[in-house]
Design a protein around this motif. Structure first.
Motif, short mmCIF file in Angstrom:
data_model
loop_
_atom_site.label_atom_id
_atom_site.label_comp_id
_atom_site.label_asym_id
_atom_site.label_seq_id
_atom_site.Cartn_x
_atom_site.Cartn_y
_atom_site.Cartn_z
N ALA A 1 0.81 -1.09 0.08
CA ALA A 1 -0.08 0.00 0.05
C ALA A 1 1.02 1.36 -0.08
CB ALA A 1 -0.82 0.08 1.24
N HIS A 2 1.86 1.29 0.92
CA HIS A 2 2.35 2.50 1.12
C HIS A 2 3.83 2.79 0.40
CE1 HIS A 2 -0.62 4.09 3.90
NE2 HIS A 2 -0.73 2.63 4.37
N LEU A 3 4.70 1.62 0.34
CA LEU A 3 5.98 1.82 -0.51
C LEU A 3 5.82 0.97 -1.86
CD1 LEU A 3 8.02 0.98 2.58
CD2 LEU A 3 7.60 3.38 1.72
N LYS B 1 11.66 -6.19 2.49
CA LYS B 1 11.58 -6.76 0.90
C LYS B 1 11.38 -5.86 0.17
CE LYS B 1 8.21 -9.95 -0.14
NZ LYS B 1 7.32 -11.02 0.01
N VAL B 2 10.28 -5.04 0.37
CA VAL B 2 9.53 -3.85 -0.70
C VAL B 2 10.61 -2.98 -0.70
CG1 VAL B 2 7.80 -2.16 -0.89
CG2 VAL B 2 7.23 -4.45 -0.25
N CYS B 3 11.20 -2.31 0.46
CA CYS B 3 12.47 -1.63 0.36
C CYS B 3 13.41 -1.87 -0.67
CB CYS B 3 12.87 -1.15 1.64
SG CYS B 3 11.66 -0.40 2.59
N ARG B 4 13.85 -3.22 -0.60
CA ARG B 4 15.22 -3.56 -1.37
C ARG B 4 14.62 -3.61 -2.85
NH1 ARG B 4 15.48 -8.69 0.15
NH2 ARG B 4 16.65 -8.38 1.93
N GLN B 5 13.32 -3.81 -3.23
CA GLN B 5 12.90 -4.08 -4.76
C GLN B 5 12.70 -2.71 -5.25
OE1 GLN B 5 9.18 -6.02 -3.73
NE2 GLN B 5 10.20 -8.14 -4.06
N ARG B 6 12.31 -1.77 -4.32
CA ARG B 6 11.86 -0.30 -4.78
C ARG B 6 12.51 0.83 -4.33
NH1 ARG B 6 7.52 0.03 -7.66
NH2 ARG B 6 6.87 1.75 -6.44
N ASP B 7 13.73 0.64 -3.53
CA ASP B 7 14.41 1.83 -3.54
C ASP B 7 13.83 2.66 -2.35
OD1 ASP B 7 16.70 3.47 -2.88
OD2 ASP B 7 16.27 4.69 -4.99
N LYS B 8 13.25 1.95 -1.39
CA LYS B 8 12.38 2.91 -0.36
C LYS B 8 12.83 2.53 1.14
CE LYS B 8 9.19 3.50 -3.29
NZ LYS B 8 8.25 4.56 -3.61
N GLY B 9 12.54 3.23 1.99
CA GLY B 9 13.21 3.09 3.39
C GLY B 9 12.06 3.18 4.55
N MET B 10 12.42 2.76 5.68
CA MET B 10 11.37 2.94 6.71
C MET B 10 12.05 3.23 8.02
SD MET B 10 11.95 -1.09 7.28
CE MET B 10 10.77 -1.55 8.70
N TYR C 1 24.47 4.79 5.94
CA TYR C 1 23.37 4.64 6.77
C TYR C 1 22.28 3.57 5.90
CZ TYR C 1 24.42 8.30 9.93
OH TYR C 1 25.29 9.13 10.85
N THR C 2 21.73 2.70 6.70
CA THR C 2 20.98 1.69 6.07
C THR C 2 19.51 2.37 5.63
OG1 THR C 2 19.86 0.72 7.96
CG2 THR C 2 22.05 0.25 7.48
N GLY C 3 18.81 1.21 5.22
CA GLY C 3 17.27 1.77 5.03
C GLY C 3 16.38 1.68 6.13
N VAL C 4 17.03 1.02 7.00
CA VAL C 4 15.99 1.04 8.22
C VAL C 4 16.42 2.06 9.41
CG1 VAL C 4 15.50 -0.44 10.32
CG2 VAL C 4 15.78 -1.37 8.07
N GLY C 5 15.62 3.22 9.36
CA GLY C 5 16.07 4.39 10.27
C GLY C 5 15.32 4.10 11.66
#
Lengths: 310, 310
Positions: free
Chosen positions: A120-122, A156-165, A210-214
């Motif tokens: 939904a969000h990423l 999983k979605v962050c890795r596929q789509r260049d997103k973060g959390m 810095y990683t994608g997990v903030g």
């Protein structure tokens, strides 16, 4: 697959702050709200249209000086699906203007349900083979009470789509102490959750260390910000609680590293209501927001190292 | 100001179960989905219309034998604001048919932001003096990681509007152990959170000994269900994880008191996909769901005391 795009936006604008888009109706000037009430009556449609128009003005006034916006889902959900549609339009408009969008939903669940929130969000929703971005934010805030089963689907979605959390670690409110400050194996829960962020983040490495997990760490806890900056060297911080909740530039300084990176500080009410505080007409709300955002940028710049990606 | 209406529904139907409305498109028979795809294309609109029609059929088939439904917000959000509109329509339709609606959003935030979530899902949104129900559920699931600051705003709305809430205590998934099983002052986090529910619940007393602040405890943890039933005598349990996740009637028996009250057990996939499991045509999905719901009711009735409000 990380927060690199956010970090590059911070460097480009030389500004580690994010504007919280929490559009309570009482913040919206009459010159925006009233025409919609006249057109649609006192309805959720009227509120939702006013919110989107208000947000557009803010985004136009801020997009060259502030790298990101953080819409808070609650203030859209309270206006029903019409409000949620205004959230979606706001996210797309901010992205068109080059801003990074942190959707503040604090979502949490497990397995295929968390897959659904991540989509939904990423991510992308599949409808009979057609992939559609439902909301399309760039990063999502999440709550880690359920453990890795609630985090892995987002990774999983962050890795596929260049997103973060951003995972809730030490929240800005007083009662965060009830659970987050309690000791498990002689360390507070917030530090344990922070160490989990470091571990989860290994799957989403970034170019700038810095990683994608903030992690979400409140501006109201200067000591914990410094402690966590030291203990969690690869975890980027989203810092709420600046301004209205009592956090100052001095209290957030410890969240930053020697390059002036490591954190982005949120301000919502002070920016959204700057026109009221300045006593200027509602028509000038966006320029008042810009002036406040510049004051905040300068206040933080004065207490942190010069920002550099090197 | 409690979960009394839910408890009365359980007694009326003699059935302590709730149907989880998690409408993944793959669960929806082609006879429902295809006409909407033909009409709207492979769009979020088509998905949302199919979801609502599918839910209507389920609600019609279940409303006289199952007291409650639990729509999971994630499966609506993934279809954008159109999906969120289907959530709102589903909630209203279930209520029209006399069902109690537990909105499974696991929402969490603080202060005025949590006020906004509470208004959205249980309360009333004000638009220029006009009070409007945005979603209008009867109870909301919430996450207590942020402490009382995130719970008190929901309690306030529950008191005003005769609504209830369920706080995540011990979730059904394996990684719930990462935080929830850790010891704080020699007690696991889930028990500490459960004791908080007892305390928060004092503000929402109910007629049948259970307050308006329930707890989510997974069917996959029979020992903890019994332990928590003993330790939390005034806290009603929402029990997910029955069926697909491995929970059985025997494993949830400990959640109930001597009156056959104290818990409501959720089943989503087994009910929604009964038509696939039975190998019957998609047209019969709702009757297949009803048959599965009756099997579940009878399986649980066989292991718990006869239900009585006395």
């Amino acid at each position: 697959m990380s927060l690199d795009r956010l970090i590059e936006g911070i460097a480009r604008t030389n500004n580690p702050t994010v504007a919280g888009l929490d559009p309570k109706l009482e913040y919206i000037p009459d010159c925006i709200l009233k025409p919609y009430i006249d057109q649609y009556g006192r309805t959720l449609e009227a509120a939702a249209e006013a919110i989107f128009t208000y947000n557009q003005g803010l985004i136009d006034a801020l997009c060259d000086i502030v790298p990101a916006v953080k819409p808070q889902c609650a203030y859209y959900e309270m206006y029903g699906w019409q409000g949620v549609r205004a959230l979606e339009r706001t996210i797309r408009y901010a992205q068109e203007k080059g801003m990074f969008v942190i959707t503040d939903g604090k979502r949490n669940d497990i397995g295929s349900t968390m897959d659904a929130y991540a989509a939904a969000h990423l991510g992308v929703t599949d409808v009979a083979g057609n992939g559609i971005e439902a909301f399309g934010g760039d990063a999502l805030t999440v709550n880690g009470y359920l453990g890795s089963d609630g985090i892995d689907p987002v990774i999983k979605v962050c890795r596929q789509r260049d997103k973060g959390m951003f995972v809730l670690v030490k929240t800005s409110n007083p009662s965060s102490e009830e659970l987050q400050d309690q000791a498990i194996n002689e360390e507070p829960v917030y530090l344990m959750m922070g160490r989990q962020c470091e571990k989860w983040g290994e799957q989403l490495p970034g170019k700038y260390g810095y990683t994608g997990v903030g992690a979400v760490v409140g501006a109201t806890w200067p000591q914990q910000l410094s402690e966590l900056r030291y203990e969690l060297p690869h975890t980027f911080f989203l810092v709420p609680g600046y301004g209205a909740q009592g956090g100052s530039a001095e209290s957030v300084a410890g969240a930053f590293d020697k390059r002036g990176l490591g954190a982005i500080v949120n301000s919502s009410r002070a920016i959204l209501c700057a026109w009221k505080k300045e006593g200027c007409p509602g028509e000038d709300y966006a320029q008042a927001a810009r002036r406040e955002a510049l004051r905040m940028r300068d206040a933080i710049a004065a207490v942190i190292p010069v920002i550099t990606l090197e």
